[in-house]
Scaffold this motif. Structure first.
Motif, PDB file in Angstrom:
ATOM      1  N   ALA A 119       0.832  -1.209   0.000  1.00 11.26           N
ATOM      2  CA  ALA A 119       0.000   0.000   0.000  1.00 11.26           C
ATOM      3  C   ALA A 119       0.863   1.255   0.000  1.00 11.26           C
ATOM      4  N   SER A 120       1.908   1.254   0.836  1.00 14.64           N
ATOM      5  CA  SER A 120       2.802   2.413   0.892  1.00 14.64           C
ATOM      6  C   SER A 120       3.765   2.428  -0.290  1.00 14.64           C
ATOM      7  N   PHE A 121       4.267   1.254  -0.689  1.00  9.20           N
ATOM      8  CA  PHE A 121       5.264   1.191  -1.767  1.00  9.20           C
ATOM      9  C   PHE A 121       4.650   1.528  -3.119  1.00  9.20           C
ATOM     10  N   ASN A 122       3.498   0.952  -3.418  1.00  6.45           N
ATOM     11  CA  ASN A 122       2.901   1.107  -4.742  1.00  6.45           C
ATOM     12  C   ASN A 122       2.026   2.345  -4.880  1.00  6.45           C
ATOM     13  N   SER A 123       1.292   2.683  -3.818  1.00  4.93           N
ATOM     14  CA  SER A 123       0.320   3.769  -3.920  1.00  4.93           C
ATOM     15  C   SER A 123       0.665   4.984  -3.071  1.00  4.93           C
ATOM     16  N   GLY A 124       1.657   4.848  -2.186  1.00 10.40           N
ATOM     17  CA  GLY A 124       2.029   5.978  -1.337  1.00 10.40           C
ATOM     18  C   GLY A 124       0.945   6.340  -0.341  1.00 10.40           C
ATOM     19  N   ILE A 125       0.194   5.332   0.114  1.00  5.16           N
ATOM     20  CA  ILE A 125      -0.889   5.585   1.069  1.00  5.16           C
ATOM     21  C   ILE A 125      -0.615   4.881   2.387  1.00  5.16           C
ATOM     22  N   SER A 126      -1.344   5.278   3.406  1.00  4.30           N
ATOM     23  CA  SER A 126      -1.234   4.633   4.715  1.00  4.30           C
ATOM     24  C   SER A 126      -2.538   3.913   5.030  1.00  4.30           C
ATOM     25  N   CYS A 127      -2.459   3.036   6.039  1.00  3.57           N
ATOM     26  CA  CYS A 127      -3.628   2.281   6.481  1.00  3.57           C
ATOM     27  C   CYS A 127      -4.063   2.773   7.856  1.00  3.57           C
ATOM     28  N   LYS A 128      -5.333   3.091   7.992  1.00  3.08           N
ATOM     29  CA  LYS A 128      -5.920   3.416   9.293  1.00  3.08           C
ATOM     30  C   LYS A 128      -6.552   2.130   9.808  1.00  3.08           C
ATOM     31  N   LEU A 129      -5.954   1.561  10.851  1.00  2.85           N
ATOM     32  CA  LEU A 129      -6.371   0.243  11.324  1.00  2.85           C
ATOM     33  C   LEU A 129      -7.477   0.328  12.355  1.00  2.85           C
ATOM     34  N   ILE A 130      -8.500  -0.504  12.146  1.00  4.25           N
ATOM     35  CA  ILE A 130      -9.606  -0.607  13.096  1.00  4.25           C
ATOM     36  C   ILE A 130      -9.416  -1.862  13.938  1.00  4.25           C
ATOM     37  N   ASP A 131      -9.644  -1.725  15.229  1.00  5.98           N
ATOM     38  CA  ASP A 131      -9.547  -2.860  16.149  1.00  5.98           C
ATOM     39  C   ASP A 131     -10.888  -3.595  16.153  1.00  5.98           C
ATOM     40  N   GLY A 132     -11.086  -4.424  15.122  1.00  7.30           N
ATOM     41  CA  GLY A 132     -12.352  -5.133  14.976  1.00  7.30           C
ATOM     42  C   GLY A 132     -12.365  -6.465  15.691  1.00  7.30           C
ATOM     43  N   HIS A 133     -13.354  -7.279  15.342  1.00 11.77           N
ATOM     44  CA  HIS A 133     -13.496  -8.619  15.930  1.00 11.77           C
ATOM     45  C   HIS A 133     -13.290  -9.654  14.837  1.00 11.77           C
ATOM     46  N   ARG A 134     -12.219 -10.457  14.961  1.00 12.56           N
ATOM     47  CA  ARG A 134     -11.887 -11.502  13.998  1.00 12.56           C
ATOM     48  C   ARG A 134     -11.792 -10.946  12.564  1.00 12.56           C
ATOM     49  N   GLY A 135     -11.253  -9.738  12.446  1.00 16.89           N
ATOM     50  CA  GLY A 135     -11.050  -9.150  11.128  1.00 16.89           C
ATOM     51  C   GLY A 135     -12.232  -8.372  10.602  1.00 16.89           C
ATOM     52  N   MET A 136     -13.265  -8.196  11.415  1.00 19.22           N
ATOM     53  CA  MET A 136     -14.481  -7.506  10.994  1.00 19.22           C
ATOM     54  C   MET A 136     -14.779  -6.340  11.936  1.00 19.22           C
ATOM     55  N   PHE A 137     -15.279  -5.245  11.362  1.00 20.81           N
ATOM     56  CA  PHE A 137     -15.591  -4.066  12.164  1.00 20.81           C
ATOM     57  C   PHE A 137     -17.007  -3.589  11.843  1.00 20.81           C
ATOM     58  N   THR A 138     -17.481  -2.626  12.594  1.00 19.45           N
ATOM     59  CA  THR A 138     -18.832  -2.124  12.416  1.00 19.45           C
ATOM     60  C   THR A 138     -18.822  -0.841  11.583  1.00 19.45           C
ATOM     61  N   SER A 139     -20.005  -0.475  11.113  1.00 16.09           N
ATOM     62  CA  SER A 139     -20.123   0.777  10.359  1.00 16.09           C
ATOM     63  C   SER A 139     -19.784   1.968  11.251  1.00 16.09           C
ATOM     64  N   ALA A 140     -20.139   1.879  12.532  1.00 20.42           N
ATOM     65  CA  ALA A 140     -19.827   2.966  13.470  1.00 20.42           C
ATOM     66  C   ALA A 140     -18.315   3.128  13.619  1.00 20.42           C
ATOM     67  N   GLN A 141     -17.606   1.998  13.710  1.00 21.69           N
ATOM     68  CA  GLN A 141     -16.148   2.058  13.802  1.00 21.69           C
ATOM     69  C   GLN A 141     -15.543   2.643  12.527  1.00 21.69           C
ATOM     70  N   ALA A 142     -16.107   2.269  11.377  1.00 24.66           N
ATOM     71  CA  ALA A 142     -15.611   2.790  10.105  1.00 24.66           C
ATOM     72  C   ALA A 142     -15.784   4.304  10.047  1.00 24.66           C
ATOM     73  N   GLU A 143     -16.958   4.775  10.458  1.00 26.58           N
ATOM     74  CA  GLU A 143     -17.214   6.225  10.387  1.00 26.58           C
ATOM     75  C   GLU A 143     -16.310   6.985  11.352  1.00 26.58           C
ATOM     76  N   GLU A 144     -16.094   6.395  12.515  1.00 21.29           N
ATOM     77  CA  GLU A 144     -15.226   7.044  13.510  1.00 21.29           C
ATOM     78  C   GLU A 144     -13.783   7.152  13.016  1.00 21.29           C
ATOM     79  N   ALA A 145     -13.364   6.219  12.145  1.00 17.30           N
ATOM     80  CA  ALA A 145     -11.971   6.190  11.665  1.00 17.30           C
ATOM     81  C   ALA A 145     -11.699   7.182  10.544  1.00 17.30           C
ATOM     82  N   ILE A 146     -12.737   7.793   9.990  1.00 20.60           N
ATOM     83  CA  ILE A 146     -12.563   8.734   8.879  1.00 20.60           C
ATOM     84  C   ILE A 146     -11.941  10.027   9.385  1.00 20.60           C
ATOM     85  N   ASN A 147     -10.856  10.447   8.766  1.00 20.24           N
ATOM     86  CA  ASN A 147     -10.231  11.717   9.138  1.00 20.24           C
ATOM     87  C   ASN A 147     -11.051  12.889   8.597  1.00 20.24           C
TER      88      ASN A 147
END
Length: 339
Positions: free
Chosen positions: A93-121
């Motif tokens: 992601a950083s090498f090819n696109s020059g972007i970063s990842c905002k990581l969500i602390d989900g459950h077993r690799g899954m998160f909620t819509s509320a968590q997604a909205e909260e993570a938006i800068n």
């Protein structure tokens, strides 16, 4: 008899698949003249109700192309802390696109819509990266083959629309999720802007993934694939394997799921097993008691010609697949009960 449960990528093509590959019509795919590739792409685009599809040699490359199509350098993708694009694609992601990842602390690799909205800068706060994409993975690899709740995926779509963000699905094992949840491809095609699907995991192909998407996004996909080194020539021999797999290897995934659950039932009864993660599809993740050495346990299985993956911290993984036969299954269960 060697029992290899390290991954569902270890499978060999079946005789029927090899026959299909050897009789494939091919051409130069860089010129888009390979009829077998064109047929595979057309079938998958129609299956998912997407505008376009493009064949890639690997799932990582398909995901990386999607990230590139959705973002500009300096921007950010929201994903779970277990996401394949973050953990297992070499920092692409950083090498090819020059972007970063905002990581969500989900459950077993899954998160909620509320968590997604909260993570938006905040888009007007120029000190932080501009959020441009939400990415989910179904099934979740590191989450033990867990399947997303489709209603939650729809809620995340609403969040993406509200904030004008892209929405990408890493569907490397989406076939497993759809079989387990009795869902259909068009449901996913209606929901996501781009989807990557893998042919070389549960479907048993030797190579290949396909990126699907809306026309406006996919118009740059061919160029991005070329930049990433994914332009191939007479690749129809591999596309023919994918076509064969779509016809013969999807419904049988339920057999892998059944065997995985049976393995989990045996593991949960063993005194040296601390925990077995819930099993929905073909991935079994379990944890040894603290006084048991992960290395010693792996070596004990190797002595019995059984190969699985160690994940560190006494966590281990097994993955059932097309080449894991009934005889192998009986032998594995018998061996586990004797350890």
């Amino acid at each position: 008899m060697i029992i290899d449960l390290r991954s569902d990528t270890v499978t060999k093509p079946t005789k029927g698949m090899l026959d299909a590959m050897m009789s494939a019509e091919v051409g130069d795919d860089v010129y888009k003249e390979d009829s077998s590739v064109n047929l595979l792409e057309k079938r998958l685009a129609e299956m998912f109700g997407m505008d376009e599809a493009l064949f890639f040699p690997t799932g990582s490359m398909a995901n990386q192309a999607a990230l590139k199509l959705h973002t500009n350098p300096g921007e950010q993708v929201i994903c779970d802390k277990y996401a394949h694009i973050y953990n297992y694609e070499g920092g692409g992601a950083s090498f090819n696109s020059g972007i970063s990842c905002k990581l969500i602390d989900g459950h077993r690799g899954m998160f909620t819509s509320a968590q997604a909205e909260e993570a938006i800068n905040p888009p007007d706060f120029y000190h932080s990266p501009l959020t441009s994409l939400i990415e989910v993975e179904n099934t979740t690899n590191k989450g033990g083959g867990a399947c997303w709740d489709f209603e939650e995926l729809k809620k995340i779509r609403q969040v993406a629309d509200k904030h004008k963000l892209g929405y990408h699905l890493d569907g490397a094992r989406l076939w497993n999720a759809m079989v387990f949840k009795k869902e259909n491809p068009k449901q996913y095609g209606e929901l996501f802007d781009t989807i990557s699907v893998c042919l070389s995991k549960g479907l048993g192909c030797p190579v290949g993934s396909v990126l699907l998407g809306k026309k406006e996004l996919m118009k740059g996909a061919l160029r991005v694939r070329k930049i990433l080194g994914g332009g191939m020539r007479q690749v129809g021999y591999l596309a023919a394997a994918g076509i064969y797999a779509l016809d013969h290897h999807i419904e049988r995934l339920s057999e892998d799921h059944k065997k995985a659950r049976e393995i989990g039932e045996v593991l949960s009864q063993l005194p040296f097993i601390k925990k077995v993660e819930p099993i929905e599809t073909n991935i079994i993740i379990f944890e040894l008691n603290n006084n048991i050495s992960e290395t010693d346990f792996l070596n004990r299985l190797k002595e019995k010609n059984i190969h699985i993956i160690g994940m560190g911290s006494n966590k281990l993984r097994m993955v059932t697949h097309l080449d894991y036969t009934d005889n192998m299954h009986e032998e594995l269960l018998k061996t586990l009960k004797k350890i």
